[in-house]
Design a protein around this motif. Structure first.
Motif, PDB file in Angstrom:
ATOM      1  N   PHE A  13     -69.734  -6.123  51.353  1.00  0.00           N
ATOM      2  CA  PHE A  13     -70.986  -5.108  50.227  1.00  0.00           C
ATOM      3  C   PHE A  13     -71.893  -6.231  49.891  1.00  0.00           C
ATOM      4  CE2 PHE A  13     -72.021  -2.824  46.822  1.00  0.00           C
ATOM      5  CZ  PHE A  13     -71.903  -1.444  46.712  1.00  0.00           C
ATOM      6  N   ARG A  14     -71.821  -7.153  49.286  1.00  0.00           N
ATOM      7  CA  ARG A  14     -72.765  -7.889  48.700  1.00  0.00           C
ATOM      8  C   ARG A  14     -73.699  -8.675  49.437  1.00  0.00           C
ATOM      9  NH1 ARG A  14     -69.645 -11.924  47.221  1.00  0.00           N
ATOM     10  NH2 ARG A  14     -69.736 -13.253  48.462  1.00  0.00           N
ATOM     11  N   ARG A  15     -73.584  -8.735  51.044  1.00  0.00           N
ATOM     12  CA  ARG A  15     -74.394  -8.885  51.532  1.00  0.00           C
ATOM     13  C   ARG A  15     -75.112  -7.803  52.451  1.00  0.00           C
ATOM     14  NH1 ARG A  15     -70.247 -12.497  54.292  1.00  0.00           N
ATOM     15  NH2 ARG A  15     -69.672 -10.492  55.376  1.00  0.00           N
ATOM     16  N   ALA A  16     -74.501  -6.616  52.757  1.00  0.00           N
ATOM     17  CA  ALA A  16     -74.928  -6.012  52.560  1.00  0.00           C
ATOM     18  C   ALA A  16     -76.392  -4.650  51.560  1.00  0.00           C
ATOM     19  CB  ALA A  16     -74.077  -4.595  53.505  1.00  0.00           C
ATOM     20  N   PHE A  17     -75.979  -4.911  50.398  1.00  0.00           N
ATOM     21  CA  PHE A  17     -76.222  -4.884  49.192  1.00  0.00           C
ATOM     22  C   PHE A  17     -76.411  -5.396  48.249  1.00  0.00           C
ATOM     23  CE2 PHE A  17     -73.329  -1.670  51.604  1.00  0.00           C
ATOM     24  CZ  PHE A  17     -74.525  -0.011  51.979  1.00  0.00           C
ATOM     25  N   GLY A  18     -76.533  -6.334  47.921  1.00  0.00           N
ATOM     26  CA  GLY A  18     -77.279  -7.126  46.959  1.00  0.00           C
ATOM     27  C   GLY A  18     -78.060  -7.151  46.776  1.00  0.00           C
ATOM     28  N   ASP A  19     -79.119  -7.133  47.628  1.00  0.00           N
ATOM     29  CA  ASP A  19     -81.153  -6.947  47.051  1.00  0.00           C
ATOM     30  C   ASP A  19     -80.889  -5.423  46.717  1.00  0.00           C
ATOM     31  OD1 ASP A  19     -80.940  -9.768  47.971  1.00  0.00           O
ATOM     32  OD2 ASP A  19     -81.941  -8.725  50.484  1.00  0.00           O
ATOM     33  N   GLU A  20     -79.751  -4.613  47.027  1.00  0.00           N
ATOM     34  CA  GLU A  20     -80.516  -3.073  46.332  1.00  0.00           C
ATOM     35  C   GLU A  20     -79.364  -3.556  44.670  1.00  0.00           C
ATOM     36  OE1 GLU A  20     -78.916   0.970  47.306  1.00  0.00           O
ATOM     37  OE2 GLU A  20     -79.035  -0.227  49.405  1.00  0.00           O
ATOM     38  N   ILE A  21     -78.295  -3.876  44.988  1.00  0.00           N
ATOM     39  CA  ILE A  21     -77.751  -4.320  43.452  1.00  0.00           C
ATOM     40  C   ILE A  21     -78.837  -4.858  42.505  1.00  0.00           C
ATOM     41  CG2 ILE A  21     -76.216  -4.666  42.411  1.00  0.00           C
ATOM     42  CD1 ILE A  21     -74.406  -4.100  44.836  1.00  0.00           C
ATOM     43  N   ALA A  22     -79.480  -6.180  42.652  1.00  0.00           N
ATOM     44  CA  ALA A  22     -80.147  -6.711  42.167  1.00  0.00           C
ATOM     45  C   ALA A  22     -81.245  -5.747  41.857  1.00  0.00           C
ATOM     46  CB  ALA A  22     -80.405  -8.460  42.399  1.00  0.00           C
ATOM     47  N   ASP A  23     -81.932  -5.775  42.075  1.00  0.00           N
ATOM     48  CA  ASP A  23     -83.275  -4.898  41.914  1.00  0.00           C
ATOM     49  C   ASP A  23     -83.072  -3.349  40.960  1.00  0.00           C
ATOM     50  OD1 ASP A  23     -85.428  -6.399  43.785  1.00  0.00           O
ATOM     51  OD2 ASP A  23     -84.779  -5.092  45.355  1.00  0.00           O
ATOM     52  N   SER A  24     -81.488  -2.616  41.161  1.00  0.00           N
ATOM     53  CA  SER A  24     -81.663  -1.703  40.277  1.00  0.00           C
ATOM     54  C   SER A  24     -81.550  -2.315  38.970  1.00  0.00           C
ATOM     55  CB  SER A  24     -80.056  -1.033  40.958  1.00  0.00           C
ATOM     56  OG  SER A  24     -80.128  -0.343  42.489  1.00  0.00           O
ATOM     57  N   TYR A  25     -80.587  -3.527  39.198  1.00  0.00           N
ATOM     58  CA  TYR A  25     -80.173  -3.745  37.903  1.00  0.00           C
ATOM     59  C   TYR A  25     -80.804  -4.289  37.050  1.00  0.00           C
ATOM     60  CZ  TYR A  25     -78.061  -7.016  34.481  1.00  0.00           C
ATOM     61  OH  TYR A  25     -77.393  -7.889  33.432  1.00  0.00           O
ATOM     62  N   ARG A  26     -82.364  -4.612  37.953  1.00  0.00           N
ATOM     63  CA  ARG A  26     -83.641  -5.217  36.977  1.00  0.00           C
ATOM     64  C   ARG A  26     -84.795  -4.150  36.101  1.00  0.00           C
ATOM     65  NH1 ARG A  26     -83.584  -9.374  41.009  1.00  0.00           N
ATOM     66  NH2 ARG A  26     -84.813  -8.304  42.534  1.00  0.00           N
ATOM     67  N   GLU A  27     -84.498  -3.449  37.117  1.00  0.00           N
ATOM     68  CA  GLU A  27     -84.802  -2.065  36.673  1.00  0.00           C
ATOM     69  C   GLU A  27     -84.296  -1.603  35.179  1.00  0.00           C
ATOM     70  OE1 GLU A  27     -85.864   0.579  39.773  1.00  0.00           O
ATOM     71  OE2 GLU A  27     -86.495  -0.720  40.794  1.00  0.00           O
ATOM     72  N   ALA A  28     -83.160  -1.516  36.024  1.00  0.00           N
ATOM     73  CA  ALA A  28     -82.634  -1.466  34.534  1.00  0.00           C
ATOM     74  C   ALA A  28     -82.349  -1.171  33.081  1.00  0.00           C
ATOM     75  CB  ALA A  28     -80.868  -0.401  35.169  1.00  0.00           C
ATOM     76  N   THR A  29     -82.639  -2.772  33.030  1.00  0.00           N
ATOM     77  CA  THR A  29     -82.682  -4.152  31.856  1.00  0.00           C
ATOM     78  C   THR A  29     -84.213  -4.337  31.864  1.00  0.00           C
ATOM     79  OG1 THR A  29     -81.996  -5.746  33.694  1.00  0.00           O
ATOM     80  CG2 THR A  29     -80.857  -4.605  32.455  1.00  0.00           C
ATOM     81  N   ALA A  30     -85.121  -3.987  32.425  1.00  0.00           N
ATOM     82  CA  ALA A  30     -86.313  -4.350  32.424  1.00  0.00           C
ATOM     83  C   ALA A  30     -86.455  -4.052  31.055  1.00  0.00           C
ATOM     84  CB  ALA A  30     -87.535  -3.608  33.090  1.00  0.00           C
ATOM     85  N   GLY A  31     -86.951  -4.373  30.010  1.00  0.00           N
ATOM     86  CA  GLY A  31     -87.884  -4.437  28.525  1.00  0.00           C
ATOM     87  C   GLY A  31     -86.201  -4.120  27.149  1.00  0.00           C
ATOM     88  N   ALA A  32     -85.081  -3.823  27.987  1.00  0.00           N
ATOM     89  CA  ALA A  32     -83.552  -4.090  27.840  1.00  0.00           C
ATOM     90  C   ALA A  32     -83.785  -4.622  26.313  1.00  0.00           C
ATOM     91  CB  ALA A  32     -82.499  -3.158  28.148  1.00  0.00           C
ATOM     92  N   GLY A  33     -82.232  -4.302  25.327  1.00  0.00           N
ATOM     93  CA  GLY A  33     -81.826  -4.826  24.525  1.00  0.00           C
ATOM     94  C   GLY A  33     -80.792  -5.612  24.694  1.00  0.00           C
ATOM     95  N   PRO A  34     -80.294  -6.943  24.424  1.00  0.00           N
ATOM     96  CA  PRO A  34     -79.377  -7.152  24.369  1.00  0.00           C
ATOM     97  C   PRO A  34     -77.808  -6.301  24.646  1.00  0.00           C
ATOM     98  CG  PRO A  34     -80.042  -8.424  22.594  1.00  0.00           C
ATOM     99  CD  PRO A  34     -80.853  -6.930  22.694  1.00  0.00           C
ATOM    100  N   ARG A  35     -77.593  -5.192  23.707  1.00  0.00           N
ATOM    101  CA  ARG A  35     -76.879  -3.700  24.118  1.00  0.00           C
ATOM    102  C   ARG A  35     -76.826  -3.236  25.198  1.00  0.00           C
ATOM    103  NH1 ARG A  35     -75.210   0.570  19.779  1.00  0.00           N
ATOM    104  NH2 ARG A  35     -73.973   1.330  20.068  1.00  0.00           N
ATOM    105  N   ALA A  36     -77.507  -2.892  25.613  1.00  0.00           N
ATOM    106  CA  ALA A  36     -78.548  -2.297  27.241  1.00  0.00           C
ATOM    107  C   ALA A  36     -77.684  -3.424  28.406  1.00  0.00           C
ATOM    108  CB  ALA A  36     -79.548  -2.138  26.927  1.00  0.00           C
ATOM    109  N   ARG A  37     -78.608  -4.444  28.153  1.00  0.00           N
ATOM    110  CA  ARG A  37     -77.925  -5.158  29.066  1.00  0.00           C
ATOM    111  C   ARG A  37     -76.528  -5.632  29.106  1.00  0.00           C
ATOM    112  NH1 ARG A  37     -82.260  -8.344  31.042  1.00  0.00           N
ATOM    113  NH2 ARG A  37     -83.904  -8.470  29.441  1.00  0.00           N
ATOM    114  N   LEU A  38     -76.016  -5.787  27.692  1.00  0.00           N
ATOM    115  CA  LEU A  38     -74.156  -6.158  28.215  1.00  0.00           C
ATOM    116  C   LEU A  38     -73.576  -4.823  28.384  1.00  0.00           C
ATOM    117  CD1 LEU A  38     -71.541  -7.370  28.101  1.00  0.00           C
ATOM    118  CD2 LEU A  38     -71.879  -6.218  24.786  1.00  0.00           C
TER     119      LEU A  38
END
Length: 300
Positions: A13-38
């Motif tokens: 799953f990581r090989r197939a969707f790893g980049d997509e997961i990382a991009d989604s995580y970066r978008e969701a946490t961009a400018g977010a505080g520690p609580r939202a990141r956690l």
């Protein structure tokens, strides 16, 4: 994205969707505080764990847990309400007899745990799934530990038996936590006022059952056990019953009630066979109905 989070996923799953997961995580946490990141990191870790365990929404195990989750909550609510009814009923009878009733610290803590469990299960059934389930788990742990503490010095065989009895309610309370997020029931009660009203109804319901004694003997009866269970099933809603479509889902939905009845003392070991037989008959009827519906929709 932290590489550790990404490596929680299965390799394929990581090989197939790893980049997509990382991009989604970066978008969701961009400018977010520690609580939202956690919170986002916790969601990623939980998703990876579900995939590893095969209980995601795309897996049969995940759909099985989703179908059983509301019934686990109902069994937890009924179990907590029954224990609260017993405690409040004892207090009411003693006070009515003119005897001073002074509950000990452990008894008070145990009842507080049952009340917290009931509130959590009702809140989860109302649609606030995660906060309600966590509240129910904490309440069940508190009540179980409070009950177990005075007997921990008993002989090992008796202590182990009690531990088994007290671990089962915790496992049942924790079962709905495994339900995949995208398969959780939609919110049935909108607004904090509606949830508060539902919680108040549950508390007053316990008080009413404690005072009402249908046999007039001051003892717990099947009335005190069955009525809370029926009320909890009413909170489950018709949609949850409609989701029970397979024999496995029926078994998983019925298991919390069988366990709760057994560990509450209302069903003895020999009577469990009868209950399981009734469940098997229901499963056969369900299968016949599904086959009939399939033949009607797709005639030969």
């Amino acid at each position: 994205m932290n590489p550790v989070l990404l490596h929680l996923y299965p390799a394929g799953f990581r090989r197939a969707f790893g980049d997509e997961i990382a991009d989604s995580y970066r978008e969701a946490t961009a400018g977010a505080g520690p609580r939202a990141r956690l919170r986002e990191a916790a969601d990623v870790a939980a998703h990876a764990l579900r995939l590893r365990l095969g209980i995601g929404s795309v897996h049969a195990g995940g759909r099985l847990l989703a179908a059983a989750a509301p019934f686990g909550l109902a069994a937890t609510a009924g179990y907590a309400a029954f224990n609260l009814v017993g405690s409040v009923s004892d207090w009411y009878v003693i006070r009515s007899a003119g005897v001073a009733a002074d509950a000990g610290t452990l008894a008070t803590l145990m009842n507080a745990g049952y009340l917290l469990t009931l509130i959590g299960a009702v809140v989860a059934l109302a649609g606030r799934h995660v906060p309600g389930v966590l509240c129910a788990i904490v309440g069940t742990v508190v009540s179980s530990v409070s009950f177990l503490y005075p007997i921990w010095r008993m002989p090992p065989d008796l202590t182990s038996a009690f531990v088994g009895f007290l671990l089962m309610p915790i496992l049942i309370a924790a079962l709905p936590l495994a339900c995949p997020p995208d398969l959780r029931p939609s919110r049935r009660v909108r607004g904090a006022a509606g949830v508060f009203a539902l919680v108040a109804w549950a508390a007053l319901f316990v008080v009413a059952l404690s005072v009402i004694d249908p046999l007039g003997i001051g003892l717990l009866t099947p009335w005190h056990f069955g009525v809370p269970m029926i009320a909890a099933l009413a909170l489950v809603g018709r949609r949850a019953f409609a989701e029970i479509r397979t024999t496995a889902q029926l078994a998983f939905a019925g298991a919390p009630f069988i366990a709760t009845m057994y560990f509450s003392g209302w069903v003895r070991t020999e009577e469990v066979v009868t209950v399981v037989g009734a469940l098997a008959a229901t499963a056969v009827a369900l299968r016949i109905r599904r086959r009939s519906d399939s033949d009607r929709i797709n005639p030969a």
